[in-house]
Design a protein around this motif. Structure first.
Motif, mmCIF file in Angstrom:
data_model
loop_
_atom_site.group_PDB
_atom_site.id
_atom_site.type_symbol
_atom_site.label_atom_id
_atom_site.label_comp_id
_atom_site.label_asym_id
_atom_site.label_seq_id
_atom_site.Cartn_x
_atom_site.Cartn_y
_atom_site.Cartn_z
ATOM 1 N N ARG A 85 0.832 -1.209 0.000
ATOM 2 C CA ARG A 85 0.000 0.000 0.000
ATOM 3 C C ARG A 85 0.866 1.260 0.000
ATOM 4 N NH1 ARG A 85 -1.861 3.636 3.428
ATOM 5 N NH2 ARG A 85 -0.724 2.690 5.175
ATOM 6 N N MET A 86 1.913 1.224 0.846
ATOM 7 C CA MET A 86 2.816 2.383 0.909
ATOM 8 C C MET A 86 3.565 2.559 -0.400
ATOM 9 S SD MET A 86 4.298 1.964 4.785
ATOM 10 C CE MET A 86 5.362 3.408 4.636
ATOM 11 N N GLN A 89 1.238 4.139 -2.708
ATOM 12 C CA GLN A 89 1.121 5.562 -2.383
ATOM 13 C C GLN A 89 2.364 6.317 -2.829
ATOM 14 O OE1 GLN A 89 0.350 5.816 1.816
ATOM 15 N NE2 GLN A 89 -1.868 5.616 1.552
ATOM 16 N N GLN A 92 2.232 6.852 -6.436
ATOM 17 C CA GLN A 92 1.241 7.893 -6.715
ATOM 18 C C GLN A 92 1.815 9.269 -6.390
ATOM 19 O OE1 GLN A 92 -1.615 7.721 -8.193
ATOM 20 N NE2 GLN A 92 -2.144 9.886 -7.920
ATOM 21 N N TYR A 93 2.484 9.352 -5.228
ATOM 22 C CA TYR A 93 3.107 10.625 -4.857
ATOM 23 C C TYR A 93 4.180 11.027 -5.869
ATOM 24 C CZ TYR A 93 0.878 10.060 -0.279
ATOM 25 O OH TYR A 93 -0.026 9.909 0.729
#
Length: 257
Positions: A85-86, A89, A92-93
């Protein structure tokens, strides 16, 4: 007969005495064996009990270890899920950051492009490099374009306005030269002479200076000032002996009367 009985009795007694210790010894040995067997059983029972307890404890430890392993496995799966998940993220970041950076770059380039329309820049004219505002360059280029179209009246006005607006411009010498040319074409010889002389007085080393002196002589010829024209041509030859204008001046001198 009596003697035989006595003898038999004695033998029987002797046999009894002999058998009795042996029987007593056998009984003693059986007790010891039973005690040894009982003691061995007790030790075996104790060992079995100990082994059973250790086995039970080992089974409990193994069960606890399995539970711990299952808990650890669950935690690892949770961590893997959290890491995924990280990572998602983070990706995505990273995409968002890249997009922001592209936007900032586009905005910066747009701002730079807009600012470049107002910021001074280096200009090279007639072999001279100087800094000029975009509006200054645009106005000079526009005036020169009008002159090249043969529209001498508007060109004269455009260069006069330019020199008033930018009196210290790096374009000053070229502007005076082309203004003088426009005035010469308009037969405004006196004003042309004034501006050509101003060019030479302002920047005698300018590449247009010899041409400006020759133009002064041409204006003087048009004004029927032959003596003045001769003097100007002679000064030109002395001041700029290596120039092309000097060669023209020498030819003109031979024709002036």
């Amino acid at each position: 007969m009596k003697t035989l009985r006595s003898t038999f009795g004695a033998v029987a007694c002797a046999l009894a005495c002999t058998v009795s210790p042996l029987a007593h010894a056998g009984l003693f040995e059986d007790d010891e064996a039973r005690k040894a067997i009982l003691d061995m059983r007790q030790r075996l029972d104790a060992s079995q009990l100990r082994l059973t307890e250790e086995l039970r404890k080992s089974n409990e430890d193994n069960a606890q270890l399995r539970r711990s392993m299952l808990d650890l496995s669950g935690q690892i799966e949770m961590l893997r899920g959290e890491l995924a998940r990280m990572r998602g993220q983070g990706e995505q970041y990273a995409r968002e950051l890249a997009e922001i950076q592209r936007t900032q770059k586009d905005l910066s380039q747009g701002v730079d492009a807009r600012l470049s329309k107002f910021e001074p820049s280096k200009i090279t004219v007639d072999g001279r490099e100087f800094v000029a505002d975009p509006a200054e360059k645009q106005e000079f280029d526009a005036a020169l374009a009008v002159l090249r179209k043969g529209e001498f009246g508007p060109a004269q006005t455009a260069f006069l306005n330019f020199l008033k607006r930018y009196p210290q411009s790096g374009y000053k010498a070229p502007a005076l030269f082309w203004l003088g040319n426009a005035q010469y074409a308009l037969r405004n010889y006196k004003d042309a002479i004034t501006n050509f002389r101003l060019l030479v007085a302002t920047d005698s080393e300018h590449v247009r200076a010899p041409e400006a002196v020759l133009a002064i002589a041409n204006c003087q010829v048009e004004l029927k000032d032959t003596r003045g024209a001769r003097k100007t041509l002679e000064d030109l030859i002395k001041a700029y002996p290596q120039s092309e204008a000097s060669l023209v001046a020498k030819d003109r001198l031979t024709k002036l009367k």
